[in-house]
Design an enzyme around this catalytic site. Structure first.
Site, PDB file in Angstrom:
ATOM      1  CE1 TYR A  58      -0.675   4.232  -0.458  1.00 40.71           C
ATOM      2  CE2 TYR A  58      -2.019   2.816   1.115  1.00 40.71           C
ATOM      3  CZ  TYR A  58      -0.472   3.007   0.345  1.00 40.71           C
ATOM      4  OH  TYR A  58       0.422   2.302   0.322  1.00 40.71           O
ATOM      5  CG  ASP A  81      -0.378  -0.224   3.077  1.00 38.39           C
ATOM      6  OD1 ASP A  81      -0.269  -1.446   3.649  1.00 38.39           O
ATOM      7  OD2 ASP A  81      -0.418  -0.538   1.436  1.00 38.39           O
ATOM      8  CE  LYS A  93      12.026  11.209   4.864  1.00 35.90           C
ATOM      9  NZ  LYS A  93      12.690  10.632   5.413  1.00 35.90           N
ATOM     10  CG  ASP A 112      14.110   7.862   7.400  1.00 33.63           C
ATOM     11  OD1 ASP A 112      12.940   8.627   8.728  1.00 33.63           O
ATOM     12  OD2 ASP A 112      14.802   8.686   6.721  1.00 33.63           O
ATOM     13  CG  ASP A 171       2.722  -5.711   5.378  1.00 29.65           C
ATOM     14  OD1 ASP A 171       1.367  -5.529   6.043  1.00 29.65           O
ATOM     15  OD2 ASP A 171       3.165  -6.187   3.710  1.00 29.65           O
TER      16      ASP A 171
END
Ligand code: NAD
Length: 364
Positions: free
Chosen positions: A146, A251, A195, A227, A255
């Site tokens: 970001y 992020d 990852k 994942d 959620d």
């Protein structure tokens, strides 16, 4: 004793939920003989309307001087609000990114806790959520995808967009240290999520987290691919204590963890820098669809204020008192509409934002 609190009501339901949080803070202050001095700070759409920009230098200066900052939410409906016709750097969310950067808030902590009284709202089957869960996600906030360089160019007649994911070892080390410190105050278990089977940034992440772990022998560390973590959160959320991860993974996972609790209106959050000061805010947005209707659930903001007492002001007992008052109100059967079950309401009583704040304040 007194503390200076910067208050950013923001947009949409922001002013309503912040009003209830300061009501509860004031009641707590009375009980513990502490005064909270509030100063309002403009940020988001309301700042655009007044000053043409989402966050002024003056607002930043004020926020930096405070012992902590309490934020409601900023932003409007992206389809209808004129704020979203402005260029991205002038939109409400740019104010949020800017204040995080200016206050050097490099870590966001989001608890996902399943209240016993709200088990019915949890979308996971009972045999999955079991005894409930109590985890926190520590998300890196000022680096990664970001904040990396980005561009969209045309190459041989095709539009090509590029975003860059960069971390240096210092950025990883400081959030890892914070996460291990938080774990020491909890169940002493860190799961670092990356990852590393694909990304160089993740391989560095893993190496630095391993180095930091050596200084915290009382905390157990495991690594998990992102994942797999997304799956594990809905398969067995009770296995997690502290999840430590980079900006974009955090992020998304935070959620997902929020949804596992059943209501976004219940979830608090805190962002930290190296000092004791922090920015405290609910995990949800400004909910323009219900703004001004006295329908918002103020509990996430009230619990954020409780975190402020615990982490910035060392008022652990007062913080526990607020959490217990929230639990008591739920036990007494009061619900805002977002946490009201569709069926089997039984003895439950539906209340608005203002009354929910009153009920919690009464129980301090
Ligand atoms: P949202 O979280 O505002 O709302 C999603 C849904 O949840 C809506 O149906 C809303 O009514 C409901 N909801 C949210 N908070 C609630 C509460 N306290 N009580 C009851 N119901 C609640 O997300 P969105 O609709 O995607 O975003 C709306 C605006 O908020 C956008 O402008 C977005 O950019 C902004 N936003 C701001 C922040 C922030 O200030 N930190 C965070 C996320 C989104």
């Amino acid at each position: 004793m007194e503390f200076n609190v910067g208050v950013i009501p923001g947009d949409g339901i922001g002013p309503e939920i912040v009003r209830e949080a300061t009501k509860v803070l004031d009641k707590t202050g009375e009980k513990y003989n502490v005064r909270f001095n509030y100063e309002q700070i403009l940020m988001g759409g309301c700042s655009i309307d007044k000053l043409g920009i989402p966050l002024s230098d003056e607002a930043i200066k004020t926020a930096k001087k405070k012992d902590a900052v309490l934020l409601g939410a900023i932003g409007g409906d992206a389809n209808t609000s004129p704020w979203y016709k402005l260029e991205p750097s002038l939109r409400p969310e740019a104010g949020l990114l800017k204040i995080r950067k200016e206050l050097n808030l490099f870590v966001n902590m989001r608890p996902a806790y399943l209240f016993d009284e709200l088990k019915d709202a949890c979308p996971l089957r009972e045999n999955v959520c079991g005894e409930g869960f109590d985890l926190v996600i520590m998300r890196e906030l000022t680096g990664g995808l970001y904040f990396g360089e980005r561009k969209t160019v045309e190459v041989e007649g095709k539009r090509v967009a590029t975003d860059t994911l960069t971390y240096n070892e210092d950025e990883i080390r400081r959030i890892a240290i914070k996460s291990f410190e938080i774990a020491q105050k909890r169940r002493k278990k860190v799961t670092s999520v990356d990852k590393a089977n694909v990304l160089d940034s993740s391989r560095l992440w893993r190496a630095v987290v391993d180095e930091v772990a050596e200084d915290f022998p009382d905390v157990s560390l495991s690594h998990m691919l992102v994942d797999n973590c997304a799956m594990q959160l809905v398969r067995d959320p009770g296995q997690f204590d502290v999840i430590l991860t980079e900006n974009m993974f955090g992020d998304i996972l935070s959620d997902e963890a929020s949804m596992c609790t059943g209501s976004i209106g219940m979830l608090s959050s805190a962002s930290f820098n190296d000092s004791k000061a922090g920015l405290y805010e609910p995990s949800h947005g400004s909910a323009p669809d219900i703004a001004g209707k006295d329908m918002a659930n103020p509990i996430a903001t009230i619990l954020s204020a409780s975190m402020m007492l615990k982490y910035s002001f060392d008022m652990e007992e007062a913080s526990n008192n607020i959490d217990e008052a929230v639990r008591q109100v739920l036990r007494d059967g009061y619900r805002t509409v977002d946490i009201m079950p569709h069926e089997g309401k039984g003895e439950l009583k539906q209340v608005g934002c203002r009354q929910m704040g009153d009920l919690i304040a009464e129980r301090i």
